[in-house]
Scaffold this motif. Structure first.
Motif, PDB file in Angstrom:
ATOM      1  N   CYS A   1       0.825  -1.070  -0.007  1.00  0.00           N
ATOM      2  CA  CYS A   1       0.123   0.045  -0.155  1.00  0.00           C
ATOM      3  C   CYS A   1       1.012   1.287   0.041  1.00  0.00           C
ATOM      4  N   VAL A   2       1.891   1.338   0.930  1.00  0.00           N
ATOM      5  CA  VAL A   2       2.725   2.529   0.869  1.00  0.00           C
ATOM      6  C   VAL A   2       3.506   2.834  -0.212  1.00  0.00           C
ATOM      7  N   PHE A   3       4.265   1.763  -0.679  1.00  0.00           N
ATOM      8  CA  PHE A   3       5.075   2.109  -1.725  1.00  0.00           C
ATOM      9  C   PHE A   3       4.340   2.396  -3.098  1.00  0.00           C
ATOM     10  N   TRP A   4       3.113   1.773  -3.167  1.00  0.00           N
ATOM     11  CA  TRP A   4       2.288   2.172  -4.456  1.00  0.00           C
ATOM     12  C   TRP A   4       1.846   3.701  -4.254  1.00  0.00           C
ATOM     13  N   ILE A   5       1.246   3.785  -3.096  1.00  0.00           N
ATOM     14  CA  ILE A   5       0.892   5.309  -2.856  1.00  0.00           C
ATOM     15  C   ILE A   5       1.894   6.435  -3.082  1.00  0.00           C
ATOM     16  N   CYS A   6       3.090   6.110  -2.519  1.00  0.00           N
ATOM     17  CA  CYS A   6       4.230   7.089  -2.804  1.00  0.00           C
ATOM     18  C   CYS A   6       4.781   7.048  -4.238  1.00  0.00           C
ATOM     19  N   ILE A   7       4.357   6.294  -5.048  1.00  0.00           N
ATOM     20  CA  ILE A   7       4.782   6.061  -6.586  1.00  0.00           C
ATOM     21  C   ILE A   7       3.967   7.116  -7.229  1.00  0.00           C
ATOM     22  N   VAL A   8       2.528   6.731  -6.969  1.00  0.00           N
ATOM     23  CA  VAL A   8       1.442   7.487  -7.756  1.00  0.00           C
ATOM     24  C   VAL A   8       0.917   8.687  -7.341  1.00  0.00           C
ATOM     25  N   LEU A   9       0.905   9.041  -6.064  1.00  0.00           N
ATOM     26  CA  LEU A   9       0.386  10.438  -5.568  1.00  0.00           C
ATOM     27  C   LEU A   9       1.012  11.470  -6.220  1.00  0.00           C
ATOM     28  N   PRO A  10       2.341  11.536  -6.371  1.00  0.00           N
ATOM     29  CA  PRO A  10       2.850  12.755  -6.845  1.00  0.00           C
ATOM     30  C   PRO A  10       2.649  12.421  -8.584  1.00  0.00           C
TER      31      PRO A  10
ATOM     32  N   ILE B   1      14.162   1.067  -5.109  1.00  0.00           N
ATOM     33  CA  ILE B   1      14.800   2.040  -4.162  1.00  0.00           C
ATOM     34  C   ILE B   1      15.516   3.257  -4.622  1.00  0.00           C
ATOM     35  N   TRP B   2      16.327   2.983  -5.454  1.00  0.00           N
ATOM     36  CA  TRP B   2      17.218   4.245  -6.203  1.00  0.00           C
ATOM     37  C   TRP B   2      16.232   5.071  -7.021  1.00  0.00           C
ATOM     38  N   PRO B   3      15.482   4.576  -7.750  1.00  0.00           N
ATOM     39  CA  PRO B   3      14.686   5.515  -8.508  1.00  0.00           C
ATOM     40  C   PRO B   3      13.581   6.678  -7.461  1.00  0.00           C
TER      41      PRO B   3
ATOM     42  N   VAL C   1      12.307   5.610   1.983  1.00  0.00           N
ATOM     43  CA  VAL C   1      12.548   4.776   3.278  1.00  0.00           C
ATOM     44  C   VAL C   1      11.993   3.856   3.450  1.00  0.00           C
ATOM     45  N   THR C   2      10.653   3.600   3.206  1.00  0.00           N
ATOM     46  CA  THR C   2       9.803   2.373   3.096  1.00  0.00           C
ATOM     47  C   THR C   2      10.208   1.283   2.507  1.00  0.00           C
ATOM     48  N   SER C   3      10.602   1.554   1.068  1.00  0.00           N
ATOM     49  CA  SER C   3      11.163   0.497   0.209  1.00  0.00           C
ATOM     50  C   SER C   3      12.662   0.043   0.839  1.00  0.00           C
ATOM     51  N   LEU C   4      13.268   1.000   1.358  1.00  0.00           N
ATOM     52  CA  LEU C   4      14.597   0.616   1.680  1.00  0.00           C
ATOM     53  C   LEU C   4      14.389  -0.702   2.967  1.00  0.00           C
ATOM     54  N   MET C   5      13.385  -0.406   3.749  1.00  0.00           N
ATOM     55  CA  MET C   5      13.260  -1.248   4.999  1.00  0.00           C
ATOM     56  C   MET C   5      12.524  -2.445   4.677  1.00  0.00           C
ATOM     57  N   TRP C   6      11.556  -2.456   3.786  1.00  0.00           N
ATOM     58  CA  TRP C   6      10.752  -3.671   3.714  1.00  0.00           C
ATOM     59  C   TRP C   6      10.658  -4.127   2.303  1.00  0.00           C
ATOM     60  N   ALA C   7      11.119  -3.523   1.188  1.00  0.00           N
ATOM     61  CA  ALA C   7      11.027  -4.240  -0.260  1.00  0.00           C
ATOM     62  C   ALA C   7      11.734  -5.351  -0.391  1.00  0.00           C
TER      63      ALA C   7
ATOM     64  N   PHE D   1       6.082  19.119  -0.904  1.00  0.00           N
ATOM     65  CA  PHE D   1       5.235  18.129  -0.280  1.00  0.00           C
ATOM     66  C   PHE D   1       5.381  16.850  -1.249  1.00  0.00           C
ATOM     67  N   MET D   2       5.286  17.072  -2.723  1.00  0.00           N
ATOM     68  CA  MET D   2       5.585  15.873  -3.533  1.00  0.00           C
ATOM     69  C   MET D   2       6.765  15.126  -3.183  1.00  0.00           C
ATOM     70  N   GLY D   3       8.099  15.790  -3.032  1.00  0.00           N
ATOM     71  CA  GLY D   3       9.155  15.266  -2.952  1.00  0.00           C
ATOM     72  C   GLY D   3       9.322  14.677  -1.686  1.00  0.00           C
ATOM     73  N   ALA D   4       8.554  15.167  -0.475  1.00  0.00           N
ATOM     74  CA  ALA D   4       8.311  14.146   0.794  1.00  0.00           C
ATOM     75  C   ALA D   4       7.616  12.955   0.607  1.00  0.00           C
ATOM     76  N   VAL D   5       6.664  13.061  -0.157  1.00  0.00           N
ATOM     77  CA  VAL D   5       6.005  11.586  -0.393  1.00  0.00           C
ATOM     78  C   VAL D   5       7.055  10.783  -1.166  1.00  0.00           C
ATOM     79  N   SER D   6       7.752  10.945  -1.977  1.00  0.00           N
ATOM     80  CA  SER D   6       8.760  10.196  -2.841  1.00  0.00           C
ATOM     81  C   SER D   6       9.720   9.835  -1.676  1.00  0.00           C
ATOM     82  N   LEU D   7      10.273  10.674  -0.800  1.00  0.00           N
ATOM     83  CA  LEU D   7      11.106  10.243   0.181  1.00  0.00           C
ATOM     84  C   LEU D   7      10.818   9.437   1.016  1.00  0.00           C
ATOM     85  N   ILE D   8       9.327   9.300   1.736  1.00  0.00           N
ATOM     86  CA  ILE D   8       8.631   8.419   2.586  1.00  0.00           C
ATOM     87  C   ILE D   8       8.852   7.053   1.541  1.00  0.00           C
TER      88      ILE D   8
END
Length: 478
Positions: free
Chosen positions: A276-285, A338-340, A440-446, A430-437
């Motif tokens: 849920c989180v990684f998909w949100i952070c990709i598509v919201l911005p 993670i990198w992108p 970090v989430t992907s680095l921990m859990w992907a 704000f959009m950059g902060a979403v990508s940053l979240i």
């Protein structure tokens, strides 16, 4: 190597000599197998193409002035219409994904597209803003259903070693659909601005073609096995795929009841949150910035070139998606997520400094964001299909896509308000902060699911007490 404690039933089987994968020796397979997989890819990818197409159709119609003038689209209706398909997708994925796990992939695969087609035709006759919103909402319901049906169906047929490539094609087709529709909208806005009805209704054409291709496709063998119907599954594998049940981990599947609450059980909760989180952070911005791309580019300083720049931006995102597709089975899933994601955050933070940057540099960074987005954009069509078991796969995909559409709808609703009241700089922060979240989430859990069979990546015992299976339990077997 895989530990015994975490090895799913049947994972240790070896295939008979000369089989290897559903595509046969070396991954090539018989002509019949290749034809079936190509047809299934087009049939499922058609739904993704249509999703990108309808989203861009509405965006390009709103980008012109004729539609707003003819049917009275105010700024409020602009925001509501831009979010309508996303809101519909939320409910479609959330509710119909579970129904698909209960009733089967095949019947829902036709019903959802038929509903979409009817609404696309009605789009030609709209005379008020609320009608566009209502039809967009219903079309979104159908698209949400297709998200939770199409990619799981393809994943359940695809060979392990090429699963990422097959599933990645679906996301590329989303981008192709977006580019094609945006190009059509650009041509209409430039040459025949009063023909916006045709732009809105154009998605009926790919919907008809996709329905014809889907006719006669079989049910998923993995779903049949999960319901205890092994003989039907074996017949489909042998007759439609033209291979033996021993060529993949078909026999490792087992009957299991579909329980929606399993998504929130200790075995799967982390996977549910991650997808849920990684998909949100990709598509919201992305959805927000591309839906209002001409507005953003004008704020950067492009002026009269904004509409052409927006068209170029969609092409750049498509090139990024093609790059991600080429890499996904070569370097794995984690790397191209993670990198992108971090690069996207960096590019948007740089764009937020537009007041002190030359226009060309801010524009290059904005396009750099789109390219980086494109690379990781194929992963929402891969990860959710791989980390959930067959019994709740479409439920998991549906929930994840629903969550992502909440994020996308928030982005498209709030961005124009943010640009008006806060300006470009704070909107980009704000959009950059979403990508940053997301980074970090992907680095921990992907997880790294490359070259692992679905019964391994979706295995109930894969989540250990110390961490997710990718880090502890399962290592790619070569």
């Amino acid at each position: 190597m895989t530990t015994a404690a975490h090895e799913p039933r049947g994972a240790g089987r070896t295939s008979p000599p000369g089989t290897g994968s559903p595509e046969g020796p070396g991954g090539h397979g018989s002509p019949g197998t290749r034809r079936f997989l190509r047809r299934l890819t087009v049939a499922t990818g058609g739904g993704m193409f249509i999703d990108g197409f309808v989203f861009a159709s509405v965006a390009s119609a709103l980008a012109g002035t004729a539609m707003a003038r003819d049917i009275g689209v105010t700024s409020t209706w602009n925001s509501l219409i831009s979010s309508s398909t996303l809101i519909g997708t939320f409910f479609g994925g959330l509710c119909l994904g579970y129904l698909t796990d209960k009733l089967g992939r095949r019947p829902m695969f036709t019903i959802d597209l038929s509903v979409f087609l009817a609404c696309a035709v009605l789009m030609f006759f709209v005379t008020a803003a609320w009608q566009v919103f209502a039809l967009g909402l219903i079309m979104g319901l159908a698209v949400g259903a297709d998200y939770s049906i199409g990619s799981p169906l393809l994943a359940e047929f695809a060979p392990t070693k090429k699963r990422g490539n097959y599933l990645g094609i679906l996301e590329i087709l989303w981008n192709v659909g977006y580019v094609v529709a945006y190009l059509l909208g650009y041509l209409v806005n430039t040459n025949w601005p009063g023909a916006w009805h045709y732009t809105l209704a154009a998605s009926a054409v790919p919907a008809v073609a996709c329905l014809l291709i889907r006719h006669g496709l079989p049910e998923s063998p993995r779903w049949l096995i999960s319901k205890g119907r092994q003989e039907e599954a074996a017949r489909i594998v042998e007759e439609d795929l033209g291979v033996s049940m021993d060529t993949e981990d078909w026999r490792a599947e087992h009957a299991e009841e579909t329980r929606y609450r399993d998504l929130f059980s200790p075995d799967y909760l982390r996977r549910t949150v991650f997808t849920c989180v990684f998909w949100i952070c990709i598509v919201l911005p992305y959805f927000a910035l591309t839906f209002f791309q001409p507005t953003v580019l004008r704020a950067i300083g492009l002026g009269g070139s904004a509409l052409a720049g927006a068209l170029l931006g969609t092409v750049i995102a498509l090139i990024g998606a093609a790059t991600g597709w080429w890499l996904v089975d070569r370097v794995g899933r984690r790397t191209i997520l993670i990198w992108p994601m971090f690069v996207c955050a960096l590019m948007l933070f740089v764009v937020s400094l537009d007041s002190v940057l030359p226009v060309w540099l801010a524009t290059v960074c904005f396009f750099g964001y789109l390219f980086s987005y494109g690379i990781m954009s194929i992963l929402p069509g891969i990860y959710p299909d791989e980390v959930f078991p067959t019994s709740i796969r479409t439920s998991g995909v549906g929930l994840s896509s629903a969550a992502s559409r909440i994020g996308a709808a928030m982005g498209t609703f709030l961005l124009p308000l943010s640009l008006d009241h806060l300006g470009l700089s704070w909107s980009m922060v704000f959009m950059g902060a979403v990508s940053l979240i997301g980074g970090v989430t992907s680095l921990m859990w992907a997880p790294e699911t490359n070259n692992l069979q679905l019964t391994q990546t979706g295995h109930r015992e894969a989540d250990s007490g110390k961490g997710w299976f990718v880090k502890e339990a399962l290592v790619t077997q070569r």
